[in-house]
Design a protein around this motif. Structure first.
Motif, PDB file in Angstrom:
ATOM      1  N   PRO A 265       0.805  -1.232   0.000  1.00 57.61           N
ATOM      2  CA  PRO A 265       0.000   0.000   0.000  1.00 57.61           C
ATOM      3  C   PRO A 265       0.833   1.275   0.000  1.00 57.61           C
ATOM      4  O   PRO A 265       0.512   2.231  -0.720  1.00 57.61           O
ATOM      5  N   MET A 266       1.896   1.312   0.788  1.00 54.67           N
ATOM      6  CA  MET A 266       2.717   2.516   0.854  1.00 54.67           C
ATOM      7  C   MET A 266       3.467   2.765  -0.447  1.00 54.67           C
ATOM      8  O   MET A 266       3.745   3.912  -0.807  1.00 54.67           O
ATOM      9  N   LEU A 267       3.779   1.721  -1.188  1.00 55.21           N
ATOM     10  CA  LEU A 267       4.604   1.857  -2.389  1.00 55.21           C
ATOM     11  C   LEU A 267       3.794   2.086  -3.660  1.00 55.21           C
ATOM     12  O   LEU A 267       4.365   2.496  -4.678  1.00 55.21           O
ATOM     13  N   VAL A 268       2.492   1.827  -3.620  1.00 54.64           N
ATOM     14  CA  VAL A 268       1.670   2.051  -4.816  1.00 54.64           C
ATOM     15  C   VAL A 268       0.729   3.240  -4.634  1.00 54.64           C
ATOM     16  O   VAL A 268       0.048   3.635  -5.581  1.00 54.64           O
ATOM     17  N   ALA A 269       0.697   3.810  -3.436  1.00 57.41           N
ATOM     18  CA  ALA A 269      -0.204   4.936  -3.191  1.00 57.41           C
ATOM     19  C   ALA A 269       0.283   6.184  -3.907  1.00 57.41           C
ATOM     20  O   ALA A 269       1.461   6.311  -4.257  1.00 57.41           O
ATOM     21  N   THR A 270      -0.638   7.110  -4.117  1.00 55.63           N
ATOM     22  CA  THR A 270      -0.279   8.390  -4.720  1.00 55.63           C
ATOM     23  C   THR A 270       0.489   9.230  -3.705  1.00 55.63           C
ATOM     24  O   THR A 270       0.555   8.904  -2.521  1.00 55.63           O
ATOM     25  N   HIS A 271       1.067  10.321  -4.178  1.00 58.44           N
ATOM     26  CA  HIS A 271       1.889  11.160  -3.295  1.00 58.44           C
ATOM     27  C   HIS A 271       1.083  11.658  -2.093  1.00 58.44           C
ATOM     28  O   HIS A 271       1.556  11.611  -0.950  1.00 58.44           O
ATOM     29  N   ASN A 272      -0.139  12.137  -2.357  1.00 54.76           N
ATOM     30  CA  ASN A 272      -0.962  12.659  -1.256  1.00 54.76           C
ATOM     31  C   ASN A 272      -1.327  11.561  -0.262  1.00 54.76           C
ATOM     32  O   ASN A 272      -1.315  11.768   0.950  1.00 54.76           O
ATOM     33  N   THR A 273      -1.646  10.371  -0.791  1.00 50.41           N
ATOM     34  CA  THR A 273      -2.010   9.259   0.086  1.00 50.41           C
ATOM     35  C   THR A 273      -0.820   8.799   0.908  1.00 50.41           C
ATOM     36  O   THR A 273      -0.941   8.487   2.096  1.00 50.41           O
ATOM     37  N   VAL A 274       0.375   8.763   0.282  1.00 52.66           N
ATOM     38  CA  VAL A 274       1.580   8.381   1.016  1.00 52.66           C
ATOM     39  C   VAL A 274       1.831   9.349   2.154  1.00 52.66           C
ATOM     40  O   VAL A 274       2.143   8.943   3.285  1.00 52.66           O
ATOM     41  N   SER A 275       1.696  10.646   1.886  1.00 53.69           N
ATOM     42  CA  SER A 275       1.912  11.643   2.939  1.00 53.69           C
ATOM     43  C   SER A 275       0.920  11.440   4.079  1.00 53.69           C
ATOM     44  O   SER A 275       1.298  11.521   5.255  1.00 53.69           O
ATOM     45  N   TRP A 276      -0.345  11.152   3.727  1.00 53.09           N
ATOM     46  CA  TRP A 276      -1.361  10.954   4.773  1.00 53.09           C
ATOM     47  C   TRP A 276      -1.049   9.706   5.592  1.00 53.09           C
ATOM     48  O   TRP A 276      -1.121   9.726   6.830  1.00 53.09           O
ATOM     49  N   LEU A 277      -0.684   8.607   4.917  1.00 52.19           N
ATOM     50  CA  LEU A 277      -0.367   7.373   5.629  1.00 52.19           C
ATOM     51  C   LEU A 277       0.839   7.557   6.543  1.00 52.19           C
ATOM     52  O   LEU A 277       0.835   7.125   7.697  1.00 52.19           O
ATOM     53  N   ARG A 278       1.872   8.208   6.040  1.00 55.33           N
ATOM     54  CA  ARG A 278       3.067   8.435   6.852  1.00 55.33           C
ATOM     55  C   ARG A 278       2.741   9.285   8.073  1.00 55.33           C
ATOM     56  O   ARG A 278       3.205   9.006   9.185  1.00 55.33           O
ATOM     57  N   ASN A 279       1.929  10.312   7.864  1.00 57.90           N
ATOM     58  CA  ASN A 279       1.565  11.180   8.994  1.00 57.90           C
ATOM     59  C   ASN A 279       0.764  10.421  10.044  1.00 57.90           C
ATOM     60  O   ASN A 279       0.986  10.585  11.250  1.00 57.90           O
ATOM     61  N   GLN A 280      -0.190   9.598   9.574  1.00 59.27           N
ATOM     62  CA  GLN A 280      -1.019   8.850  10.519  1.00 59.27           C
ATOM     63  C   GLN A 280      -0.195   7.824  11.289  1.00 59.27           C
ATOM     64  O   GLN A 280      -0.317   7.702  12.511  1.00 59.27           O
ATOM     65  N   ILE A 281       0.659   7.105  10.583  1.00 61.14           N
ATOM     66  CA  ILE A 281       1.493   6.099  11.250  1.00 61.14           C
ATOM     67  C   ILE A 281       2.459   6.758  12.221  1.00 61.14           C
ATOM     68  O   ILE A 281       2.696   6.268  13.328  1.00 61.14           O
ATOM     69  N   GLY A 282       2.998   7.916  11.815  1.00 63.78           N
ATOM     70  CA  GLY A 282       3.911   8.629  12.706  1.00 63.78           C
ATOM     71  C   GLY A 282       3.205   9.262  13.885  1.00 63.78           C
ATOM     72  O   GLY A 282       3.666   9.194  15.027  1.00 63.78           O
ATOM     73  N   ARG A 283       2.054   9.894  13.622  1.00 62.24           N
ATOM     74  CA  ARG A 283       1.328  10.591  14.694  1.00 62.24           C
ATOM     75  C   ARG A 283       0.819   9.618  15.748  1.00 62.24           C
ATOM     76  O   ARG A 283       0.883   9.886  16.946  1.00 62.24           O
ATOM     77  N   LEU A 284       0.298   8.490  15.298  1.00 58.79           N
ATOM     78  CA  LEU A 284      -0.246   7.501  16.234  1.00 58.79           C
ATOM     79  C   LEU A 284       0.816   6.525  16.740  1.00 58.79           C
ATOM     80  O   LEU A 284       0.496   5.630  17.518  1.00 58.79           O
ATOM     81  N   ARG A 285       2.051   6.690  16.257  1.00 60.86           N
ATOM     82  CA  ARG A 285       3.160   5.813  16.667  1.00 60.86           C
ATOM     83  C   ARG A 285       2.805   4.330  16.460  1.00 60.86           C
ATOM     84  O   ARG A 285       3.072   3.483  17.303  1.00 60.86           O
ATOM     85  N   LEU A 286       2.212   4.050  15.303  1.00 64.08           N
ATOM     86  CA  LEU A 286       1.761   2.686  15.035  1.00 64.08           C
ATOM     87  C   LEU A 286       2.938   1.726  14.858  1.00 64.08           C
ATOM     88  O   LEU A 286       2.843   0.556  15.242  1.00 64.08           O
ATOM     89  N   ARG A 287       4.029   2.212  14.297  1.00 69.44           N
ATOM     90  CA  ARG A 287       5.210   1.353  14.165  1.00 69.44           C
ATOM     91  C   ARG A 287       5.722   0.957  15.542  1.00 69.44           C
ATOM     92  O   ARG A 287       6.023  -0.218  15.795  1.00 69.44           O
ATOM     93  N   GLN A 288       5.806   1.943  16.442  1.00 67.19           N
ATOM     94  CA  GLN A 288       6.285   1.658  17.792  1.00 67.19           C
ATOM     95  C   GLN A 288       5.324   0.741  18.542  1.00 67.19           C
ATOM     96  O   GLN A 288       5.755  -0.157  19.274  1.00 67.19           O
ATOM     97  N   MET A 289       4.030   0.971  18.325  1.00 66.03           N
ATOM     98  CA  MET A 289       3.036   0.111  18.973  1.00 66.03           C
ATOM     99  C   MET A 289       3.173  -1.327  18.485  1.00 66.03           C
ATOM    100  O   MET A 289       3.100  -2.275  19.279  1.00 66.03           O
ATOM    101  N   ASN A 290       3.368  -1.487  17.183  1.00 67.08           N
ATOM    102  CA  ASN A 290       3.529  -2.833  16.639  1.00 67.08           C
ATOM    103  C   ASN A 290       4.800  -3.487  17.175  1.00 67.08           C
ATOM    104  O   ASN A 290       4.813  -4.686  17.478  1.00 67.08           O
ATOM    105  N   GLY A 291       5.865  -2.701  17.305  1.00 66.98           N
ATOM    106  CA  GLY A 291       7.092  -3.229  17.886  1.00 66.98           C
ATOM    107  C   GLY A 291       6.888  -3.675  19.321  1.00 66.98           C
ATOM    108  O   GLY A 291       7.373  -4.740  19.729  1.00 66.98           O
TER     109      GLY A 291
END
Length: 262
Positions: free
Chosen positions: A178-204
């Motif tokens: 999903p991150m690699l096929v999304a459009t530029h705007n969608t990638v920015s939104w996904l990155r912001n959401q994952i970063g803001r909610l610390r989803l990577r850290q939560m998954n870790g």
């Protein structure tokens, strides 16, 4: 291989993909520039083709990792709890890496040397204007140095068998799409959401807790089972002793009654 482990690999790929966009994003951009002269329909087909090649490359690496696990580690993992403990330790290790600890940096440096050695092959796939070239580009993409990929491969090594390792790496790759096929705007939104909610850290953190649980829960359950068996044996011993005491009392009562009758 459990469904939980496959889900963990999928989430690992999805929540970790913003971290990989620096290198993978540059590769996607290069692929896009090489497809400027093709029609939009063929462009979509070529994009799908190189992602299929990347997934096949990940699955092949997972198959090799599983083979290593079953051949090198198998003699040490029969008739003991080492497979469970090793899986738990790997999950904890990968979880800590997802939290940001630079455990896999050395592996990335080794992988970068191999990636540079593939430069002559990489040049031959450009421009990506045919499906065989797109597939070859995807197959080579799987060797791009990435700590997240190496963490998933560590899990594949302890995934019990080669097919499980291949399935785990394939699912991991699906999580990154999903991150690699999304459009530029969608990638920015996904990155912001994952970063803001610390989803990577939560998954870790979840992976670390899961790893500790994989190690500890069976040990606790075994101790509880042992205590239960001990209590059951004590109860059985007390029950078997009671009939002897009862017989003694009955014999005494019968003798007393006989004396009174006389």
């Amino acid at each position: 291989m459990t469904v939980a482990l496959l889900v963990a690999a999928l989430l690992m790929g999805f929540f970790g993909s913003p971290h990989c966009l620096g290198m993978c994003g540059g590769l996607v951009a290069a692929f896009g520039l090489s497809m400027q002269d093709v029609s939009p329909a063929k462009r979509r087909g070529l994009i799908a083709t190189y992602h299929v090649g990347r997934l096949l490359s990940y699955a092949s690496l997972g198959l090799i990792a599983g083979l290593i696990g079953t051949t090198v580690l198998a003699p040490f993992m029969v008739g003991n709890s080492l497979p469970r403990i090793l899986l738990g330790l790997v999950l904890v290790f990968v979880g800590m890496a997802m939290l940001g600890l630079p455990f896999l940096n050395k592996l990335e440096r080794v992988g970068m040397r191999f990636w540079q050695a593939l430069a002559p092959l990489r040049k031959k796939v450009f421009p990506l204007n045919t499906y065989p070239r797109a597939l070859a580009a995807g197959l080579l993409w799987g060797f791009l140095p990435c700590g997240l990929v190496y963490g998933a491969l560590l899990i594949a090594i302890v995934a019990h068998d080669p097919l499980s390792g291949a399935a785990l790496m394939f699912v991991f790759g699906l999580g990154t799409i999903p991150m690699l096929v999304a459009t530029h705007n969608t990638v920015s939104w996904l990155r912001n959401q994952i970063g803001r909610l610390r989803l990577r850290q939560m998954n870790g953190a979840i992976m670390m807790i899961s790893g500790l649980a994989v190690i500890a829960v069976p040990i606790v359950m075994a101790n509880m089972h042992s205590d239960h068996n001990g209590d059951a044996q004590m109860d059985h011993s007390s029950h078997t002793a009671m009939p002897a005491e009862t017989s003694e009392h009955l014999g005494h009562d019968m003798a007393t009654m006989s004396d009174e009758a006389q």
